[in-house]
Design a protein around this motif. Structure first.
Motif, PDB file in Angstrom:
ATOM      1  N   ILE A  47     -70.886  43.882-110.882  1.00 17.79           N
ATOM      2  CA  ILE A  47     -72.179  44.519-110.593  1.00 17.79           C
ATOM      3  C   ILE A  47     -73.464  43.641-111.085  1.00 17.79           C
ATOM      4  O   ILE A  47     -73.285  43.068-112.176  1.00 17.79           O
ATOM      5  CB  ILE A  47     -71.937  45.811-111.435  1.00 17.79           C
ATOM      6  CG1 ILE A  47     -70.998  46.837-111.288  1.00 17.79           C
ATOM      7  CG2 ILE A  47     -73.637  46.558-111.273  1.00 17.79           C
ATOM      8  CD1 ILE A  47     -71.002  47.926-111.907  1.00 17.79           C
TER       9      ILE A  47
ATOM     10  N   THR B 239     -79.300  48.011-110.502  1.00 20.27           N
ATOM     11  CA  THR B 239     -78.303  46.669-109.942  1.00 20.27           C
ATOM     12  C   THR B 239     -78.678  46.431-108.713  1.00 20.27           C
ATOM     13  O   THR B 239     -79.470  47.289-107.964  1.00 20.27           O
ATOM     14  CB  THR B 239     -76.970  47.073-110.274  1.00 20.27           C
ATOM     15  OG1 THR B 239     -76.762  48.236-109.320  1.00 20.27           O
ATOM     16  CG2 THR B 239     -76.854  47.789-111.659  1.00 20.27           C
TER      17      THR B 239
ATOM     18  N   THR C 275     -73.840  46.672-104.643  1.00 18.26           N
ATOM     19  CA  THR C 275     -72.420  46.511-105.067  1.00 18.26           C
ATOM     20  C   THR C 275     -71.721  45.499-103.998  1.00 18.26           C
ATOM     21  O   THR C 275     -70.937  44.585-104.535  1.00 18.26           O
ATOM     22  CB  THR C 275     -71.579  47.806-105.045  1.00 18.26           C
ATOM     23  OG1 THR C 275     -71.414  48.423-103.779  1.00 18.26           O
ATOM     24  CG2 THR C 275     -72.205  48.680-105.992  1.00 18.26           C
TER      25      THR C 275
ATOM     26  N   ILE D   1     -66.618  52.187-114.355  1.00 18.26           N
ATOM     27  CA  ILE D   1     -67.884  51.290-114.568  1.00 18.26           C
ATOM     28  C   ILE D   1     -66.946  50.683-115.940  1.00 18.26           C
ATOM     29  O   ILE D   1     -66.861  51.509-116.732  1.00 18.26           O
ATOM     30  CB  ILE D   1     -69.106  51.693-114.793  1.00 18.26           C
ATOM     31  CG1 ILE D   1     -69.564  52.217-113.468  1.00 18.26           C
ATOM     32  CG2 ILE D   1     -70.155  50.677-115.304  1.00 18.26           C
ATOM     33  CD1 ILE D   1     -71.164  52.775-113.233  1.00 18.26           C
TER      34      ILE D   1
ATOM     35  N   TRP E   8     -75.832  51.484-105.106  1.00 19.48           N
ATOM     36  CA  TRP E   8     -76.476  50.770-106.259  1.00 19.48           C
ATOM     37  C   TRP E   8     -76.545  51.771-107.390  1.00 19.48           C
ATOM     38  O   TRP E   8     -76.290  53.087-107.380  1.00 19.48           O
ATOM     39  CB  TRP E   8     -77.751  50.214-106.077  1.00 19.48           C
ATOM     40  CG  TRP E   8     -78.850  50.894-105.431  1.00 19.48           C
ATOM     41  CD1 TRP E   8     -78.800  51.285-104.100  1.00 19.48           C
ATOM     42  CD2 TRP E   8     -79.996  51.549-105.808  1.00 19.48           C
ATOM     43  NE1 TRP E   8     -79.951  51.998-103.803  1.00 19.48           N
ATOM     44  CE2 TRP E   8     -80.799  52.060-104.901  1.00 19.48           C
ATOM     45  CE3 TRP E   8     -80.337  51.331-107.250  1.00 19.48           C
ATOM     46  CZ2 TRP E   8     -82.029  52.818-105.370  1.00 19.48           C
ATOM     47  CZ3 TRP E   8     -81.797  52.171-107.568  1.00 19.48           C
ATOM     48  CH2 TRP E   8     -82.377  52.610-106.523  1.00 19.48           C
TER      49      TRP E   8
END
Length: 750
Positions: free
Chosen positions: A413, A446, A449, A461, A527
């Motif tokens: 990530i 982030t 992906t 995660i 995301w």
């Protein structure tokens, strides 16, 4: 005395076979046929291969209900102990010179004399062979191998019968049997060592894969390597020096046995042999010792550098000594004895029992615990034991299966610092990122992906972090899941705690429900938004920020030997599917074996570990445990074996008697189920102390989930008289030779 002429048929096909009435009989005037064989390179090779084929397979080869030799000594109690058959007959002491239960379907006397006769013929004929296209190096290698097979055959005979006739040439048609005699054990040992030395004197071929070699290709695994001859020498010398066979004035002293074995060990070590000690994934086997016995050797010794020669017959533990909760299992077979279980030390290197007097009663129901052992708990007896215990024995609540390989897909990530609120971001040289909150409602997002997670059962995660304070109570962290479909939070509870941590700490957050609900991770444009609490003052450093996708291994299957368990000990003596002793055999058993795939291991006829043990015994008996012979002491040799198992070294300064007890215990453990113990207790002349009975453990489960352990006695065995130290020679053979020679060849007591 009359000269006797017997017939033999020589047939040449892909394999040459001989049909003869008895082993000591001679061929008829078939020399022309033999001469025909030895003028053809192809026929000679076929005859040579037929000699190789007489090195027997060992394993579950005793009786019609296949069982190992372990069932006939104190290693195990076979479930057929109350049923008609060879096990019952052996335990009942029904053996005689006309009927030996151990030689039914597996008679060593005719087998090994047939091998000797065939080797004699090969060695005689090859010397005068006029066959063309024979590679001289290969021919000399054949001769060396056949000499070693002949020596090996004699070793197997004297281990069982004592001295036997020494026959080193084919009988002529006019052979006078009246002159035949049984050689002494020492005379046969002389012959064995001489044959091995002659073979080892064969020049080593360079740059060729023919000849008498140290290493072989995989397709040459039936061929005899040089180390085989060294192992035969070692075992022969050890047996010759042992109490059962040593006679005053014999050259085979313990010093001689130590010298011969140290020479064998040194040569093997020089050629790259070493104890098997690979790092093993715990999903494959419990440890290196366990893995070694379920893997086939590679004769090239690229990986397995310990095996000298192994059987080609898989043990089929899963089928013939299996657990009832396993598909395809037919019988529990050889059930390990409590005496064997008691021999495994605790991991601190302390014996469980006092080896000077292990049991306080004749029935072994009152163990005499070692006062120095602080790790052993009779109420939790299988904890903290030698690693070889877990590799060799299925006990109550042991795992029948190991967890399968866990294959993960990992998607990194990537942080997107441009999109953040009330957070200072520092990207560190080691690839980690430090987030420092500066106000209310801090968050950071982030990047996309970029990869789609496979649809496995679990998706997480995960990251490692260090944090200056805990996010807990009303100030927990939160993930938002974002994509083209909008922004949603993980239901029903989006919050999670982040404990304070000054060292790198792993944290996992289960995405599985969010993915199931929203499809998150199914689109490369998905995301994340990370909210590290609601206030300023947090400083958290994060590395290895990633998503993981995997399917957890199936739940482990356990062996429950307690009364009422899935593999429960049974009081029904006619039921051969359930353990008699409360234990099942695990050594050689690959948990992946089943009715479709037989992946169980094979017994090693010779391996480097035996040479270390042989030297330790001979060196200690010769000069004591700490005396150095040829650069090594008995204690150092034994510690090499213990080190492979992860066991502490035996200390210096032990008395000879104390070391000898530890050595015999170590040999019992290390060589369990490998066809050594049966002969060891005989050559040590302790059969009447070890084999009168064995015990087991009956376990009942208490209401609170704990267990009650009760030692139970198996049937008394009537096989401890001195006559059982040696096999009887079949009476029909004895009668023939008495007629020819006027001498009774039968062994004492039979």
């Amino acid at each position: 005395m009359k000269n006797r002429i017997y017939s033999i048929i020589v047939a040449v096909a892909s394999v040459i076979s001989f049909n003869a009435c008895v082993d000591l009989e001679m061929p008829s005037d078939g020399r022309v046929q033999l001469d025909d064989i030895f003028v053809s390179e192809i026929k000679i090779r076929s005859y040579y291969n037929s000699c190789l084929g007489l090195v027997p397979d060992v394993g579950f080869t005793y009786g019609n209900n296949p069982t190992p030799l372990a069932s006939f000594c104190d290693e195990a109690e076979d479930v057929s102990d109350r049923s008609s058959g060879i096990v019952y007959d052996w335990y009942a002491g029904s053996a005689s010179s006309n009927y030996n239960p151990l030689t039914v379907n597996n008679d060593p006397w005719p087998h090994y004399f047939q091998a000797i006769r065939r080797c004699n013929t090969f060695l005689q004929q090859i010397e005068t062979s006029t066959a063309e296209n024979l590679n001289e190096t290969e021919k000399n290698g054949w001769i060396a191998e056949i000499r070693v097979i002949r020596a090996f055959s004699y070793l197997q005979l004297i281990k069982r019968y004592g001295g036997v006739p020494l026959i080193d040439t084919p009988y002529e048609v006019n052979h006078d049997f009246s002159k035949d005699k049984r050689a002494s054990f020492e005379e046969v040992a002389d012959f064995i060592l001489h044959e091995c030395d002659v073979a080892l004197a064969t020049p080593e071929s360079e740059g060729q894969m023919v000849g008498f070699l140290w290493n072989r290709r995989d397709e040459q695994r039936t061929k005899i390597p040089r180390a085989f001859a060294l192992a035969v020498k070692s075992q022969t010398a050890l047996y010759a020096a042992s109490p059962l066979w040593y006679e005053s004035g014999s050259k085979y002293t313990w010093e001689k046995a130590a010298e011969i074995t140290k020479n064998a060990l040194d040569k093997c070590l020089e050629k790259g042999y070493q104890l098997y000690n690979m790092q093993i994934d715990e999903t494959v086997a419990q440890n290196a010792y366990a893995y070694y016995f379920i893997q086939r050797s590679d004769p090239s010794r690229s990986v397995d550098k310990e095996t000298i020669f192994e059987s080609s017959l898989r043990t089929n533990v899963w089928k013939y000594a299996g657990t009832p909760n396993w598909d395809g299992m037919e019988r529990a077979g050889a059930c390990p004895s409590q005496e064997l279980v008691d021999s495994y030390e605790t991991m601190d290197g302390q014996p469980v029992l006092d080896l000077n007097n292990p049991y306080l009663d004749a029935d072994h129901l009152q163990p005499n615990y070692n006062a120095k052992n602080t790790l052993y708990d009779p109420e939790n007896p299988y904890a903290n034991r030698d690693a070889r215990f877990y590799a060799s024995i299925y006990y109550n609540n042991s795992e029948r299966t190991l967890r399968g390989n866990l294959t993960k897909t990992i998607v990194p990530i990537i942080w997107y610092p441009a999109s953040r609120n009330n957070i200072e971001v520092t990207e560190n040289e080691d690839g980690s990122i430090t987030l420092k909150t500066t106000g209310d409602d801090p968050w950071i997002t982030t990047d996309y992906t970029n990869d789609i997670l496979p649809p496995n059962e679990k998706r997480l995660i995960s990251f490692e972090y260090k944090s200056n304070k805990a996010l807990t109570g009303g100030d927990m962290a939160m993930f938002f899941f974002c994509g083209d479909w909008g922004m949603f939070q993980h239901l029903p509870n989006p919050f999670f705690e982040i404990p304070q941590a000054s060292e790198w700490t792993r944290l996992e957050y289960d995405l599985s429900e969010a993915i199931e609900t929203f499809g998150f991770g199914g689109d490369p444009n998905d995301w994340l938004r990370f909210d590290p609490g609601g206030n300023e003052g947090l400083e958290i450093t994060i590395r290895n920020f990633q998503m993981e996708s995997f399917t957890p291994p199936p739940p482990a299957m356990f062996v429950e030997t307690y009364v009422g368990g899935n593999c429960a000990i049974s009081d029904n003596v006619a039921n051969t599917r359930f353990t008699r002793t409360g234990y099942y055999m695990r050594k050689f058993n690959n948990y992946r074996s089943n009715v479709n795939v037989d992946a169980d291991g094979v017994i090693k006829l010779f391996r480097l570990g035996e040479l270390y043990l042989n030297f330790a015994e001979a060196a200690c008996q010769a000069q004591g445990p700490d005396a150095v012979i040829g650069g090594m002491s008995a204690r150092e040799a034994l510690n090499a074996i213990r080190a492979r198992a992860g066991m502490p070294e035996l200390p210096a300064g032990m008395s000879k008697d104390e070391f000898d007890k530890r050595y015999r215990n170590e040999r019992f453990i290390e060589l369990a189920f490998e066809e050594h113990r049966f002969f060891d207790v005989r050559r040590w002349k302790i059969l009447n102390k070890t084999d009168g009975l064995v015990t087991g453990m009956k376990i009942t489960k208490n209401e609170n989930g704990t267990f009650h352990y009760e030692r139970i006695k198996m049937v008394n065995r009537q096989t401890i008289d001195d006559k059982y130290l040696i096999f009887p020679i079949t009476q029909s053979e004895v009668a023939k030779m008495a007629e020819y020679t006027g001498v009774n060849w039968q062994n004492p007591g039979w």
